[in-house]
Write an enzyme that holds these catalytic residues in place. Structure first.
Site, PDB file in Angstrom:
ATOM      1  N   HIS A  76       0.843  -1.205   0.000  1.00  0.00           N
ATOM      2  CA  HIS A  76       0.000   0.000   0.000  1.00  0.00           C
ATOM      3  C   HIS A  76       0.876   1.252   0.000  1.00  0.00           C
ATOM      4  CE1 HIS A  76      -2.885   3.049   1.335  1.00  0.00           C
ATOM      5  NE2 HIS A  76      -2.089   3.303   2.357  1.00  0.00           N
ATOM      6  N   ASP A 105       6.058  22.804 -25.921  1.00  0.00           N
ATOM      7  CA  ASP A 105       5.987  21.451 -25.382  1.00  0.00           C
ATOM      8  C   ASP A 105       7.092  21.320 -24.330  1.00  0.00           C
ATOM      9  OD1 ASP A 105       5.916  18.518 -25.129  1.00  0.00           O
ATOM     10  OD2 ASP A 105       4.758  18.591 -26.978  1.00  0.00           O
ATOM     11  N   TRP A 141       7.089  -0.060   3.535  1.00  0.00           N
ATOM     12  CA  TRP A 141       7.647   0.669   2.402  1.00  0.00           C
ATOM     13  C   TRP A 141       9.101   1.066   2.657  1.00  0.00           C
ATOM     14  CZ3 TRP A 141       9.290   5.864   1.498  1.00  0.00           C
ATOM     15  CH2 TRP A 141       9.254   6.703   2.604  1.00  0.00           C
ATOM     16  N   SER A 168      12.544   6.432 -13.948  1.00  0.00           N
ATOM     17  CA  SER A 168      11.430   7.203 -14.494  1.00  0.00           C
ATOM     18  C   SER A 168      11.362   8.591 -13.877  1.00  0.00           C
ATOM     19  CB  SER A 168      10.125   6.448 -14.246  1.00  0.00           C
ATOM     20  OG  SER A 168       9.030   7.298 -14.398  1.00  0.00           O
ATOM     21  N   SER A 169      11.459   8.674 -12.552  1.00  0.00           N
ATOM     22  CA  SER A 169      11.283  10.010 -11.976  1.00  0.00           C
ATOM     23  C   SER A 169      12.518  10.876 -12.201  1.00  0.00           C
ATOM     24  CB  SER A 169      10.880   9.948 -10.504  1.00  0.00           C
ATOM     25  OG  SER A 169      11.729   9.114  -9.805  1.00  0.00           O
ATOM     26  N   HIS A 252      13.623  11.404   3.714  1.00  0.00           N
ATOM     27  CA  HIS A 252      13.044  12.673   4.124  1.00  0.00           C
ATOM     28  C   HIS A 252      12.884  13.650   2.959  1.00  0.00           C
ATOM     29  CE1 HIS A 252      11.185  15.488   6.704  1.00  0.00           C
ATOM     30  NE2 HIS A 252      11.838  16.374   5.998  1.00  0.00           N
ATOM     31  N   GLU A 254      12.349  12.823   0.100  1.00  0.00           N
ATOM     32  CA  GLU A 254      11.226  12.224  -0.629  1.00  0.00           C
ATOM     33  C   GLU A 254       9.876  12.754  -0.127  1.00  0.00           C
ATOM     34  OE1 GLU A 254      10.717  10.386  -3.194  1.00  0.00           O
ATOM     35  OE2 GLU A 254       8.646   9.748  -2.867  1.00  0.00           O
ATOM     36  N   TYR A 256       9.301  15.569   0.976  1.00  0.00           N
ATOM     37  CA  TYR A 256       9.132  16.923   0.435  1.00  0.00           C
ATOM     38  C   TYR A 256       8.910  16.909  -1.066  1.00  0.00           C
ATOM     39  CZ  TYR A 256       9.332  18.868   4.894  1.00  0.00           C
ATOM     40  OH  TYR A 256       8.982  19.161   6.173  1.00  0.00           O
ATOM     41  N   SER A 267      -0.674  27.628  -4.067  1.00  0.00           N
ATOM     42  CA  SER A 267      -0.340  29.022  -4.367  1.00  0.00           C
ATOM     43  C   SER A 267      -0.931  29.491  -5.692  1.00  0.00           C
ATOM     44  CB  SER A 267       1.182  29.214  -4.418  1.00  0.00           C
ATOM     45  OG  SER A 267       1.762  28.787  -3.218  1.00  0.00           O
ATOM     46  N   HIS A 301      15.740  12.152  12.166  1.00  0.00           N
ATOM     47  CA  HIS A 301      14.553  12.210  13.037  1.00  0.00           C
ATOM     48  C   HIS A 301      13.676  10.970  12.849  1.00  0.00           C
ATOM     49  CE1 HIS A 301      12.372  14.850   9.783  1.00  0.00           C
ATOM     50  NE2 HIS A 301      12.146  13.583   9.549  1.00  0.00           N
ATOM     51  N   HIS A 302      13.984  10.167  11.834  1.00  0.00           N
ATOM     52  CA  HIS A 302      13.279   8.889  11.704  1.00  0.00           C
ATOM     53  C   HIS A 302      13.972   7.794  12.505  1.00  0.00           C
ATOM     54  CE1 HIS A 302      10.609  10.347   8.509  1.00  0.00           C
ATOM     55  NE2 HIS A 302      11.643  11.063   8.115  1.00  0.00           N
ATOM     56  N   THR A 327       7.929  26.592   6.620  1.00  0.00           N
ATOM     57  CA  THR A 327       6.589  26.040   6.388  1.00  0.00           C
ATOM     58  C   THR A 327       5.533  26.999   6.923  1.00  0.00           C
ATOM     59  OG1 THR A 327       7.580  23.864   6.711  1.00  0.00           O
ATOM     60  CG2 THR A 327       5.197  23.949   6.606  1.00  0.00           C
ATOM     61  N   LYS A 330       4.842  29.826   4.629  1.00  0.00           N
ATOM     62  CA  LYS A 330       3.928  29.511   3.529  1.00  0.00           C
ATOM     63  C   LYS A 330       2.469  29.565   3.980  1.00  0.00           C
ATOM     64  CE  LYS A 330       5.173  27.325   0.115  1.00  0.00           C
ATOM     65  NZ  LYS A 330       5.883  28.302  -0.691  1.00  0.00           N
ATOM     66  N   ARG A 449       2.183   0.401  14.966  1.00  0.00           N
ATOM     67  CA  ARG A 449       1.811   0.369  13.555  1.00  0.00           C
ATOM     68  C   ARG A 449       2.236  -0.959  12.940  1.00  0.00           C
ATOM     69  NH1 ARG A 449       6.415   4.358  10.766  1.00  0.00           N
ATOM     70  NH2 ARG A 449       5.401   3.679   8.847  1.00  0.00           N
TER      71      ARG A 449
HETATM   72  C1  HEM Z   1       6.783  20.548   9.767  1.00  0.00           C
HETATM   73  C2  HEM Z   1       7.066  19.573   8.988  1.00  0.00           C
HETATM   74  C3  HEM Z   1       7.362  18.147   9.423  1.00  0.00           C
HETATM   75  C4  HEM Z   1       8.005  17.665  10.506  1.00  0.00           C
HETATM   76  C5  HEM Z   1       8.625  18.484  11.625  1.00  0.00           C
HETATM   77  C6  HEM Z   1       8.021  16.225  10.403  1.00  0.00           C
HETATM   78  C7  HEM Z   1       8.604  15.369  11.320  1.00  0.00           C
HETATM   79  C8  HEM Z   1       8.576  13.989  11.245  1.00  0.00           C
HETATM   80  C9  HEM Z   1       9.244  13.101  12.151  1.00  0.00           C
HETATM   81  C10 HEM Z   1      10.074  13.526  13.360  1.00  0.00           C
HETATM   82  C11 HEM Z   1       8.974  11.816  11.756  1.00  0.00           C
HETATM   83  C12 HEM Z   1       9.496  10.521  12.388  1.00  0.00           C
HETATM   84  C13 HEM Z   1       8.633  10.081  13.485  1.00  0.00           C
HETATM   85  C14 HEM Z   1       8.961   8.703  13.981  1.00  0.00           C
HETATM   86  O1  HEM Z   1       9.083   7.760  13.146  1.00  0.00           O
HETATM   87  O2  HEM Z   1       9.081   8.544  15.209  1.00  0.00           O
HETATM   88  C15 HEM Z   1       8.140  11.899  10.590  1.00  0.00           C
HETATM   89  C16 HEM Z   1       7.643  10.815   9.903  1.00  0.00           C
HETATM   90  C17 HEM Z   1       7.059  10.907   8.666  1.00  0.00           C
HETATM   91  N1  HEM Z   1       6.731  12.056   8.002  1.00  0.00           N
HETATM   92 FE1  HEM Z   1       6.940  13.939   8.685  1.00  0.00          FE
HETATM   93  N2  HEM Z   1       7.363  15.852   9.286  1.00  0.00           N
HETATM   94  C18 HEM Z   1       6.956  16.993   8.652  1.00  0.00           C
HETATM   95  C19 HEM Z   1       6.288  17.060   7.447  1.00  0.00           C
HETATM   96  C20 HEM Z   1       6.034  15.988   6.645  1.00  0.00           C
HETATM   97  C21 HEM Z   1       5.534  16.069   5.309  1.00  0.00           C
HETATM   98  C22 HEM Z   1       5.239  17.367   4.577  1.00  0.00           C
HETATM   99  C23 HEM Z   1       5.410  14.813   4.853  1.00  0.00           C
HETATM  100  C24 HEM Z   1       4.947  14.300   3.516  1.00  0.00           C
HETATM  101  C25 HEM Z   1       4.306  14.956   2.654  1.00  0.00           C
HETATM  102  C26 HEM Z   1       5.801  13.916   5.900  1.00  0.00           C
HETATM  103  C27 HEM Z   1       5.786  12.551   5.800  1.00  0.00           C
HETATM  104  C28 HEM Z   1       6.231  11.699   6.765  1.00  0.00           C
HETATM  105  C29 HEM Z   1       6.228  10.269   6.649  1.00  0.00           C
HETATM  106  C30 HEM Z   1       5.754   9.454   5.433  1.00  0.00           C
HETATM  107  C31 HEM Z   1       6.712   9.764   7.842  1.00  0.00           C
HETATM  108  C32 HEM Z   1       6.788   8.301   8.275  1.00  0.00           C
HETATM  109  C33 HEM Z   1       7.860   7.539   7.667  1.00  0.00           C
HETATM  110  C34 HEM Z   1       7.815   6.115   8.157  1.00  0.00           C
HETATM  111  O3  HEM Z   1       8.354   5.820   9.234  1.00  0.00           O
HETATM  112  O4  HEM Z   1       7.225   5.278   7.452  1.00  0.00           O
HETATM  113  N3  HEM Z   1       6.170  14.667   6.999  1.00  0.00           N
HETATM  114  N4  HEM Z   1       7.913  13.235  10.289  1.00  0.00           N
HETATM  115 CU   LIG Z   2      11.373  13.044   7.833  1.00  0.00          CU
END
Ligand code: HEM
Ligand SMILES: [Cu+2]
Lengths: 536, 55
Positions: A76, A105, A141, A168-169, A252, A254, A256, A267, A301-302, A327, A330, A449
């Site tokens: 998924h 084009d 994933w 591709s990307s 990370h 990614e 963004y 915008s 941070h992950h 952020t 914005k 999870r």
């Molecule tokens: C203010 C902006 C953001 C902050 C401070 C932030 C912070 C974090 C942090 C600290 C984690 C890790 C948490 C953990 O696993 O314990 C996380 C996970 C994640 N964030 Fe964000 N994030 C932000 C914005 C975003 C945005 C814009 C996206 C995507 C469009 C995003 C997508 C994700 C995803 C997919 C994960 C989980 C990854 C995984 O473990 O599978 N985050 N974020």
């Molecule tokens: Cu991140």
């Protein structure tokens, strides 16, 4: 100009169906292919989500074997990220960038064809793993070794699929950069470009920098699994934690890649329906650039709980919190654009406002998780799941749907029913909160999870969340109906400007837009630009 | 400063050459970016080699 454009439009229609769709070098047709492909994948990935929520409807094991649950939750994620969000943004880029910069084009049309047609093959490889002995890869994933290497042979197919998606990307991004840097109409300086083009220019550089790193990570994994290396094998002196570092150096940025084009779309939409130019255009450009830069220095941070040195935890905590500043700029600027505007709430505007609210909720939970001590509680729980679904569904997906409602009349030449568009919005915005808000409570309470069963203490909110999930899923069928109706059946002709206060070059073309956008570069009239430091 | 109709005329006259020139520029850009992408790929493998493989 529109007469020349129309003449060319007719000329091109001598192509046969096969030639038009399979051998296309036209940015609009390729954009349509990308969007149709991601629309299809949305329902493939969505069906897996429905299965996940069905299993989690009640505690205990109901519908499937635990291993199958692991397969579908990882797939998924991969499908939604690489098959839905990324290709639909590329599809929008294909459609809109040449029209917004006054080009005929994309700069490299054959490359464009190649970048699209790689994708269906990548996904055939990926999805075929479900039917292999041992099943699909079942480690999420993020594909962490050693777990992912314990699956069957299918891991090789997953790795090749990832390589293909990466190619591709990367090719798509090369094309976008080459187009924006070389094909702008004379007089359309970079700082007069629409925000959508800016957001994609910067996103492309993120893609270029990090997709090869993901490719590197999975290549090492391939060698570990099949060719006897030990990059990530602790037993032989390798380092599994290094995989996490390499993966999140990609991962990370990614996330963004999946949100910056959304910022661009919002915008575009907000100024149109607030009937004011975008507040702080330059600040918006710099904020995106700043977010893009910071996204490279926050990856750990992950990994706060994996055991990195205290200095590292502190660095990554502060760097992550810093992202909230651009952020916030914005969000402030979108709200300020609306402030004292004469707003109207057509369908695209509803999705844009929904985006701003839902994305902010996701952003706030991100800042909570950025706090090292707090993250020890949140890590690996449903709180994370709630966070990234707020930013990816409420954020990225809402922006894509909003973009379709904004530009579909331009693409198809027809208006859609605003009743159904609004119903789609209100039903989505309510159900998405029923679906994901309770997951924050579950996460706080400690529900892990990626686990198919749970303690009975979590039963109530899981049932609520599942109901929200089925509701949100069913609601998207409205979208299918609206799109099919508009493209094939609507009799309601769209004007070339479509929206009363729409500014920008794309609105100077007729609706539907001619096959080649600007065969003769348009003369730039500042008052017709959507943004830029121009006063209307 | 040209009038708008003069600008349009100028644009029309210069279209074929101008587009060819720009497309050549675009191809150059594309190769440079591709080289950057390749460099990132190699760098990630080198990093994996130095850190991950026992030595
Ligand atoms: C203010 C902006 C953001 C902050 C401070 C932030 C912070 C974090 C942090 C600290 C984690 C890790 C948490 C953990 O696993 O314990 C996380 C996970 C994640 N964030 Fe964000 N994030 C932000 C914005 C975003 C945005 C814009 C996206 C995507 C469009 C995003 C997508 C994700 C995803 C997919 C994960 C989980 C990854 C995984 O473990 O599978 N985050 N974020
Ligand atoms: Cu991140």
């Amino acid at each position: 100009m529109s007469s020349t454009a129309q003449a060319i439009h007719h000329e091109d229609h001598h192509q046969g169906w096969f030639e038009r769709w399979f051998m296309s070098t036209n940015h609009k047709d390729i954009g349509t292919l990308y969007l149709s492909f991601s629309f299809l994948m949305l329902f493939v990935g969505g069906s897996l989500a429905m299965l996940i929520r069905a299993e989690l409807f009640e505690p205990g094991m109901q519908l499937m074997q635990p291993y199958f649950f692991n397969e579908i939750s990882g797939m998924h994620g991969l499908i939604m990220i690489f098959g839905v969000i990324m290709p639909s943004f590329v599809g929008l880029a294909n459609w809109m960038i040449p029209m917004q910069i006054g080009a005929p084009d994309m700069a490299l049309p054959r490359l464009n064809n190649l970048s699209f047609w790689i994708l269906p093959f990548a996904f055939i490889l990926l999805l075929s793993t479900f039917f292999m002995p041992g099943g699909a890869p079942a480690a999420g994933w993020t594909m962490y070794p050693p777990l992912v290497l314990q699956g069957g042979e299918s891991v090789a197919f997953m790795i090749f699929a990832i390589h293909l998606m990466g190619i591709s990307s990367i090719l798509g991004s090369i094309n976008i950069i080459a187009t924006i840097l070389n094909l702008r109409a004379p007089g359309l300086d970079l700082l007069k470009m629409p925000m959508f083009c800016w957001s994609w220019l910067i996103t492309s550089f993120l893609v270029i920098a990090v997709m090869p790193v993901l490719a590197g990570a999975v290549t090492m994994m391939l060698f570990d699994r099949f060719f006897g290396t030990n990059f990530f094998n602790a037993a032989a002196g390798g380092d599994p934690v290094m995989y996490q570092h390499v993966f999140w150096f990609f991962g990370h940025p990614e996330v963004y890649i999946m949100i910056l084009p959304a910022f661009g779309i919002i915008s575009e939409i907000v100024p149109t329906f607030a009937r004011k130019p975008l507040f702080g255009y330059k600040a918006m450009v710099y904020a995106i650039a700043c977010i893009a830069f910071l996204s490279f220095i926050v990856w750990s941070h992950h990994m706060f709980t994996v055991g990195i040195p205290l200095g590292g935890e502190v660095f990554f905590m502060y760097a992550t919190m810093l992202i909230a500043v651009p952020t916030g700029v914005k969000i402030f600027n979108w709200v300020t654009t609306m402030w004292k505007g004469s707003m109207s709430f057509e369908v695209p505007m509803l999705w844009a406002i929904g985006f701003i609210v839902l994305f902010s909720i996701g952003g706030f939970s991100g800042v909570m998780m950025a706090l090292v001590p707090a993250d020890f509680q949140y890590y690996g729980t449903y709180f994370i799941v709630a966070h990234f679904h707020y930013v990816l569904v409420g954020g990225a997906l809402f922006s894509i749907i909003g973009a379709v409602y904004y530009w579909l009349p331009k693409w198809s030449g027809h208006m859609y029913s605003s009743f159904w568009g609004k119903l789609h919005f209100w039903s989505s915005v309510i159900s998405v909160n029923v679906l994901f808000f309770p997951q924050q409570f579950l996460g706080f309470a400690g529900m892990p999870r990626r686990i198919p069963d749970y303690n009975v203490a979590f039963a109530d909110w899981n049932m609520v969340s599942s109901i929200g999930g089925f509701w949100f899923g069913a609601t998207q069928l409205i979208f299918v109906g609206v799109v099919i109706h508009t493209v094939f059946f609507s009799k309601d002709k769209a004007t070339s400007r479509v929206w009363e206060h729409a500014h920008g070059l794309e609105w100077t073309l007729p609706s539907p837009a001619p096959h080649h956008s600007f065969t003769v570069p348009p003369v730039i009239d500042d008052s017709q630009l959507a943004h830029g430091d121009v006063s209307h | 400063m040209l009038r708008t109709d003069e600008k349009i005329e100028l644009n029309e006259k210069t279209v074929p050459d101008e587009l060819a020139r720009r497309k050549a520029g675009a191809r150059r850009t594309a190769w440079i970016i591709a080289a950057i992408a390749a460099a990132f790929f190699i760098a990630s493998l080198v990093q994996g080699h130095l850190v991950g493989i026992p030595h």
